[in-house]
Design a protein around this motif. Structure first.
Motif, short mmCIF file in Angstrom:
data_model
loop_
_atom_site.label_atom_id
_atom_site.label_comp_id
_atom_site.label_asym_id
_atom_site.label_seq_id
_atom_site.Cartn_x
_atom_site.Cartn_y
_atom_site.Cartn_z
N THR A 108 0.82 -1.27 -0.07
CA THR A 108 -0.03 0.20 0.02
C THR A 108 0.84 1.29 0.01
O THR A 108 0.29 2.26 -0.39
CB THR A 108 -0.87 0.00 1.44
N GLU A 109 2.18 0.92 0.18
CA GLU A 109 2.91 2.27 0.27
C GLU A 109 4.47 1.79 -0.13
O GLU A 109 4.66 0.67 -0.08
CB GLU A 109 3.00 3.26 1.68
N VAL A 110 5.15 2.65 -0.59
CA VAL A 110 6.73 2.41 -0.60
C VAL A 110 7.45 2.60 0.56
O VAL A 110 7.36 3.50 1.37
CB VAL A 110 7.28 3.65 -1.63
N GLU A 111 7.93 1.21 0.83
CA GLU A 111 8.75 1.06 2.29
C GLU A 111 9.94 0.70 1.76
O GLU A 111 10.15 0.02 0.79
CB GLU A 111 7.74 0.45 3.22
N ALA A 112 10.81 0.27 2.85
CA ALA A 112 11.90 -0.49 2.59
C ALA A 112 11.55 -1.91 2.10
O ALA A 112 10.95 -2.65 2.71
CB ALA A 112 12.59 -0.43 3.97
N GLY A 113 12.45 -2.26 1.17
CA GLY A 113 12.28 -3.44 0.35
C GLY A 113 11.12 -3.52 -0.41
O GLY A 113 10.59 -4.60 -1.07
N ALA A 114 10.44 -2.64 -0.46
CA ALA A 114 9.02 -2.32 -1.60
C ALA A 114 9.40 -0.95 -2.14
O ALA A 114 8.57 0.04 -1.99
CB ALA A 114 7.95 -2.33 -0.91
N TYR A 115 10.10 -0.91 -3.33
CA TYR A 115 10.52 0.28 -3.88
C TYR A 115 9.40 0.67 -4.96
O TYR A 115 9.61 1.77 -5.48
CB TYR A 115 11.73 0.11 -4.48
N GLY A 116 8.69 -0.21 -5.47
CA GLY A 116 7.81 0.09 -6.54
C GLY A 116 8.20 -0.58 -7.88
O GLY A 116 9.30 -1.14 -7.77
N VAL A 117 7.37 -0.35 -8.62
CA VAL A 117 7.76 -0.99 -10.15
C VAL A 117 7.37 0.07 -11.29
O VAL A 117 6.59 0.87 -10.97
CB VAL A 117 6.95 -2.36 -10.31
N THR A 118 8.11 -0.22 -12.39
CA THR A 118 7.80 0.40 -13.59
C THR A 118 6.48 -0.38 -14.39
O THR A 118 6.98 -1.63 -14.72
CB THR A 118 9.01 0.67 -14.32
N LEU A 119 5.42 0.16 -14.65
CA LEU A 119 4.30 -0.47 -15.13
C LEU A 119 4.28 0.32 -16.78
O LEU A 119 3.96 1.32 -16.42
CB LEU A 119 3.08 -0.42 -14.48
N CYS A 120 4.43 -0.44 -17.77
CA CYS A 120 4.40 0.13 -19.08
C CYS A 120 3.21 -0.50 -19.97
O CYS A 120 2.68 -1.65 -19.43
CB CYS A 120 5.59 -0.22 -19.65
N TYR A 121 2.66 0.35 -20.70
CA TYR A 121 1.40 -0.17 -21.54
C TYR A 121 1.93 0.07 -23.00
O TYR A 121 2.37 0.89 -23.53
CB TYR A 121 0.42 1.03 -21.29
N ARG A 122 1.28 -1.17 -23.65
CA ARG A 122 1.72 -1.25 -25.14
C ARG A 122 0.95 -0.33 -25.94
O ARG A 122 0.07 0.47 -25.54
CB ARG A 122 1.13 -2.56 -25.61
N GLY A 123 1.25 0.01 -27.21
CA GLY A 123 0.66 0.78 -28.03
C GLY A 123 -0.46 0.01 -28.67
O GLY A 123 -0.27 -1.15 -28.99
N GLY A 124 -1.58 0.72 -28.83
CA GLY A 124 -2.75 0.19 -29.47
C GLY A 124 -3.18 0.99 -30.74
O GLY A 124 -2.06 1.30 -31.49
N GLU A 125 -4.49 0.86 -30.95
CA GLU A 125 -4.77 1.52 -32.43
C GLU A 125 -4.19 2.98 -32.45
O GLU A 125 -4.20 4.04 -31.62
CB GLU A 125 -6.26 1.91 -32.42
N GLY A 126 -3.62 3.01 -33.57
CA GLY A 126 -2.87 4.43 -33.81
C GLY A 126 -1.60 4.66 -33.24
O GLY A 126 -0.77 5.59 -33.73
N ALA A 127 -1.18 3.78 -32.36
CA ALA A 127 0.03 4.32 -31.46
C ALA A 127 1.18 3.39 -31.90
O ALA A 127 2.24 3.43 -31.47
CB ALA A 127 -0.27 4.24 -29.87
N THR A 128 0.92 2.22 -32.82
CA THR A 128 1.84 1.34 -33.20
C THR A 128 2.48 1.93 -34.54
O THR A 128 2.46 2.96 -34.81
CB THR A 128 1.18 0.07 -33.50
N LYS A 129 3.20 1.30 -35.10
CA LYS A 129 4.29 1.71 -36.29
C LYS A 129 3.44 2.58 -37.21
O LYS A 129 2.32 2.03 -37.59
CB LYS A 129 4.93 0.30 -37.01
N GLN A 130 4.03 3.65 -37.79
CA GLN A 130 3.58 4.39 -38.81
C GLN A 130 4.54 4.55 -39.99
O GLN A 130 5.47 3.85 -39.97
CB GLN A 130 3.39 6.09 -38.08
N GLU A 131 4.05 5.35 -40.99
CA GLU A 131 5.10 5.59 -41.99
C GLU A 131 6.16 6.02 -41.50
O GLU A 131 6.17 6.81 -40.55
CB GLU A 131 4.45 6.36 -43.15
N PRO A 132 7.44 5.74 -42.01
CA PRO A 132 8.68 6.26 -41.45
C PRO A 132 8.48 7.72 -41.73
O PRO A 132 7.74 8.42 -42.58
CB PRO A 132 9.63 5.73 -42.90
N GLY A 133 9.16 8.47 -40.59
CA GLY A 133 9.21 9.96 -40.69
C GLY A 133 10.12 10.49 -39.63
O GLY A 133 10.93 9.56 -39.18
#
Length: 141
Positions: free
Chosen positions: A61-86
């Motif tokens: 429930t909180e950041v404490e010694a031994g519990a530093y948190g994590v990086t949570l990443c979200y993938r690309g969905g509609e329109g956020a994935t590979k586009q024309e080279p630019g």
């Protein structure tokens, strides 16, 4: 004399590496919303966008010694994935309640808005978030 040549070669290598670092393939930009811990990552060549945020470790429930948190990443969905080279970049508004950012193509002048999308499903009397990912609107020139 030899040590001077080695030193000069070292300076030359360092000087040639600096522009390579400045021309990296990725750009990072924090969402302008002041109470949102969200950073967007853009592939400047393909226009691919993802987002990451700080999250607590599961079952903590909180950041404490031994519990530093994590990086949570979200993938690309509609329109956020590979586009024309630019030559893509990210621009944030100055609106402190805006969670999205603009993806721009400096070659064509096209732009779109990218944001974290919450896919919801109705389960009984309530809606729950079943998935989260980055989406971008169609490009506008």
């Amino acid at each position: 004399m030899r040590s001077w040549k080695i030193l000069l070669c070292g300076f030359a290598l360092a000087a040639s590496a600096a522009p390579a670092l400045a021309n990296s393939q990725f750009e990072f930009l924090a969402a302008p919303q002041i109470n949102l811990s969200l950073v967007y990552r853009l592939d400047k060549l393909t226009g691919d966008v993802i987002a990451c945020k700080f999250a607590l470790n599961p079952n903590k429930t909180e950041v404490e010694a031994g519990a530093y948190g994590v990086t949570l990443c979200y993938r690309g969905g509609e329109g956020a994935t590979k586009q024309e080279p630019g030559d893509y970049g990210l621009i944030a508004t100055r609106h402190e309640q805006e969670g999205g950012v603009f993806r721009v193509d400096y070659r064509t002048g096209a732009l779109s808005i990218c944001y974290l999308y919450f896919q919801r499903e109705k389960q009984g009397d309530r809606e729950i978030v079943v998935d989260q990912y980055v989406v971008c609107t169609p490009s506008f020139k």
